[in-house]
Design an enzyme around this catalytic site. Structure first.
Site, PDB file in Angstrom:
ATOM      1  N   GLN A   1       0.443   0.839   3.091  1.00  0.00           N
ATOM      2  CA  GLN A   1       1.641   0.451   1.720  1.00  0.00           C
ATOM      3  C   GLN A   1       1.393  -1.044   1.334  1.00  0.00           C
ATOM      4  OE1 GLN A   1       6.020   0.162   2.502  1.00  0.00           O
ATOM      5  NE2 GLN A   1       5.789   2.176   1.797  1.00  0.00           N
ATOM      6  N   GLY A   2       1.123  -1.235   0.125  1.00  0.00           N
ATOM      7  CA  GLY A   2       1.073  -2.317  -0.607  1.00  0.00           C
ATOM      8  C   GLY A   2       2.207  -2.640  -1.612  1.00  0.00           C
TER       9      GLY A   2
ATOM     10  N   SER B   1       5.259  -4.742  -0.674  1.00  0.00           N
ATOM     11  CA  SER B   1       5.971  -6.351  -0.764  1.00  0.00           C
ATOM     12  C   SER B   1       4.896  -7.168  -1.092  1.00  0.00           C
ATOM     13  CB  SER B   1       6.441  -6.619   0.622  1.00  0.00           C
ATOM     14  OG  SER B   1       7.442  -5.823   1.115  1.00  0.00           O
TER      15      SER B   1
ATOM     16  N   SER C   1       0.936  -3.074   7.155  1.00  0.00           N
ATOM     17  CA  SER C   1       0.710  -2.550   8.246  1.00  0.00           C
ATOM     18  C   SER C   1      -0.540  -1.623   8.288  1.00  0.00           C
ATOM     19  CB  SER C   1       1.877  -1.981   9.125  1.00  0.00           C
ATOM     20  OG  SER C   1       2.798  -1.205   8.358  1.00  0.00           O
TER      21      SER C   1
ATOM     22  N   GLU D   1      14.013  10.943   2.990  1.00  0.00           N
ATOM     23  CA  GLU D   1      14.582  10.550   4.149  1.00  0.00           C
ATOM     24  C   GLU D   1      16.050  11.604   4.415  1.00  0.00           C
ATOM     25  OE1 GLU D   1      15.880   9.455   6.802  1.00  0.00           O
ATOM     26  OE2 GLU D   1      17.204   7.780   6.237  1.00  0.00           O
TER      27      GLU D   1
END
Lengths: 308, 390
Positions: free
Chosen positions: B128-129, B131, B163, B249
């Protein structure tokens, strides 16, 4: 699995709330509280007690064949949560527990209190005293809560706190009392959250409502988190009836009710420190309920023992 | 208020238990936590096992290749896999929980066919890019730029807290396609791209955290060419596209962790009993209070899952209910490992004990995925309706 309230449970909740708003609204509450200062203990409102009896508040869990409403612990918890919201006075838990065994308790004709430790609530008003302790020789105390008269059992008397032994007959009764007390604390915690949010939205300083300031809004958010975690704990304990889970619910509910009342007082600023604001009534009642079995230490001991 | 599971749910649990009991003993030994390629191989092999057994993408809609399971079934799956000690989602996390659901909801049929099956089967790993060094809690202030050049975007900028970047095949990337101006508010002008990690110009540098290990990475993008065909959703509509994943979610995000914390708590009590610290009443009562805390968090999980179930599971719990849970859980987890340190005494300074690195990593919980301070603001403004302000 569907942990949320059923339609019937929501209707019961709304019904009890409407009943209490009608019979014990804010004006009745403030009239009962009266002015600060020494004086005779407030009398228990016997007419209100009978109305609660008529509405099934005490007979809620009695089987229908015995003249009760035939509902379970979850429904009782919802009713006591509303009582906690409304700051309804009187030995509600003890009278509810006596409904099956003591004549007149179910209908609200009798007022029943409970002794299991140093303090006895509503002793002068009670027709009957139950519990493992002994209220003989108890002397009146200048109660911090204007709506809960207290007596103190003399030291060394046979009223020492009897932590219910496993398997003892009073064990399940004490656990139910703890659960219903936790439900009252939950109602109070929810009410003080609402009061704080309402005040933070209305009160203006520095040209805007104080709820716009992060320092204030974060206090309110923390109150909601405490309330909702407590709600899950109390409702969960009501469904399982597990004594350890009930101890946990009481522990969290005491904490939520006391801390939320304090935060609510803080959000109200100087107004929160006045006799006229209701928040001190929530705080003082929460302190009284926190002294009922199990206190924080007693509950933590039960919960720790269950880890082994 | 009903905490009993239906016959169908009990049956699902029984079959899962049976499968786990047969599958787990055949797993290879766990890889060295510092060996990223070995970790990827281990995690994706487990994903393949789940896929073959029909447990992959349990919570994904059936038309995206998932099982369309109910929130309660997903809760049972996460509870049972944790109780059985099965591997974590690991390197498959972003694909299964963020990028995949986003593509399932917003992608074209071609994009869904290209990217979803390899996520489910464990063949491709995503990172995931989102932040950036200057865009943390305030994600919408991100500055990585993408400039259109024919049928490609040319992307330049840097990302952080990515990550599994070292071993990922794809990156779900948020870029700015239009600069912020009077006419373009911060939440507009952002676009969602699927970037191949082997594209020229992508540099990954491991980010060593206070735990001493490199769980995350920094990513530097120097004129990386990404085909326009890799854009999910419209140009400048990436913020909305990203928020769609939040609706997946369903109250289940921390199921496995709460189960694990409750097990750790019992292990703490046993260890305290063994080393004599159980005689310390204050410590004992701290453990008792944590028992109340994690029992309540389990009930809150069931409460949130029940809410998601009532809305049919498609809509999910509004992220707000999740905020209440995350706020309390992240602090409780830190208290748990602080209690572990008191149980260990001087041993808490020994990194070779599992609870010491776990205590260090617990420090990230009140920061990652929205700091507690941001979460309190969300609760106050979106649930309690208090005015926005600073």
């Amino acid at each position: 699995m569907d942990f949320r309230l059923t339609g019937d449970q929501r209707a019961l909740q709304a019904g009890v709330r409407a009943l209490l708003e009608g019979r014990f609204g804010r004006e009745r509450l403030r009239a009962a509280v009266g002015k600060p200062g020494p004086g005779p203990n407030p009398p228990l409102d016997r007419a209100l007690w009978r109305e609660l009896g008529d509405a099934g508040f005490f007979a809620l869990r009695l089987p229908a064949k015995d003249g009760g409403v035939g509902l379970g612990l979850p429904e009782a918890v919802l009713a006591f949560e509303e009582a906690g919201r409304a700051l309804l006075p009187g030995p509600l838990v003890a009278t509810h527990l006596a409904a099956g065994t003591l004549p007149g308790a179910a209908t609200g004709e009798s007022v029943v209190t409970w002794v299991d430790g140093e303090l006895v609530e509503w002793l002068d008003a009670a027709d009957c005293v139950l519990g493992p302790g002994n209220a003989a020789g108890a002397v009146p105390v200048r109660s911090v809560d204007p709506l809960t008269p207290l007596h103190r059992v003399p030291a060394g008397a046979d009223g020492a706190r009897a932590a219910p032994a496993p398997g003892a007959a009073c064990r399940s009764e004490a656990a139910v009392a703890a659960l219903l007390t936790a439900a009252e604390q939950l109602g109070s915690a929810a009410r003080t959250t609402e009061a704080a949010v309402q005040y933070a939205g209305e009160r203006e300083q520095f040209g805007r409502s104080i709820g716009a300031f992060q320092a204030v809004k974060q206090l309110c958010a923390q109150m909601l988190v405490r309330t909702e975690v407590t709600r899950s704990a109390v409702y969960g304990a009501a469904v399982t009836g597990d004594p350890v889970e009930i101890a946990g619910a009481k522990l969290l509910a005491d904490d939520a009710a006391v801390r939320n009342a304090r935060d609510c007082l803080q959000v109200h600023g100087g107004m929160g420190f006045t006799w006229e604001a209701d928040v001190h009534l929530h705080l003082k009642r929460a302190w009284v309920r926190a002294e009922r079995w199990p206190t924080a230490g007693e509950a933590a001991d039960v919960l720790a023992g269950a880890l082994l | 208020m009903d905490l009993t599971y239906t016959e169908e749910e009990q049956d699902f649990r029984a079959r899962l238990r049976e499968w786990l009991a047969a599958a787990l003993p055949t797993l290879p030994p766990r890889p060295d936590p510092l060996d990223w390629p070995a970790r990827r191989a281990y995690d994706t092999a487990w994903q393949r096992r789940l896929y073959d057994a029909g447990y992959a993408g349990l919570h994904w809609p059936a038309d995206a290749g998932g099982r369309g399971a109910t929130p309660t079934q997903h809760l049972i799956f996460l509870e049972e896999t944790e109780l059985a000690g099965a591997p974590y989602v690991g390197a498959n996390f972003v694909g299964l929980l963020h990028a995949g659901p986003t593509i399932a909801a917003e992608g074209t049929p071609e994009q869904r066919a290209r990217w979803l099956p390899p996520i489910l089967s464990g063949d491709e790993v995503w990172c995931q890019g989102f932040s950036e060094p200057d865009a943390g809690s305030d994600l919408a202030s991100l500055r990585t730029r993408a400039v259109r050049d024919g049928d490609t975007y040319i992307v330049t900028g840097s990302k952080i807290w990515t990550s599994h970047a070292e071993v990922a095949d794809w990156c779900e990337l948020l870029v700015r396609t239009e600069p912020v101006s009077a006419a373009v508010p911060r939440h507009r002008g952002i676009t969602w791209l699927a970037m191949p990690m082997n594209a020229p110009g992508v540099t990954v540098r491991p980010l060593r955290t206070l735990t001493g290990t490199a769980e995350f990475a920094e990513m530097f993008l120097d004129e990386v060419r990404v085909p326009v065909a890799n854009r999910v959703g419209d140009e400048n509509d990436g913020w909305r596209v990203t928020m769609v994943t939040l609706f997946f979610e369903r109250g289940t995000a921390f199921v496995g962790e709460v189960v694990a914390c409750r097990r750790t708590l019992r292990a703490l009590a046993a260890a305290a009993r063994a080393n004599g610290r159980w005689d310390d009443q204050e410590l004992r009562r701290t453990l008792g209070r944590l028992n109340a805390e994690f029992t309540a968090l389990w009930r809150l999980t069931q409460w949130n899952v029940s809410a998601a179930q009532r809305t049919g599971g498609a809509q999910g719990v509004p992220g707000n209910g999740g905020s209440v849970f995350k706020l309390r859980y992240s602090h409780a987890r830190q208290e748990l490992y602080d209690a572990a340190a008191r149980v260990l005494g001087p041993g808490s300074l020994d990194l070779s004990h599992d609870w010491t690195p776990d205590r260090l990593s617990s420090l990230s919980y009140t920061i990652a995925a929205g700091t507690s301070q941001i979460q309190w603001n969300i609760v106050a403004e979106r649930i309690l309706g208090l005015p926005k302000g600073r």
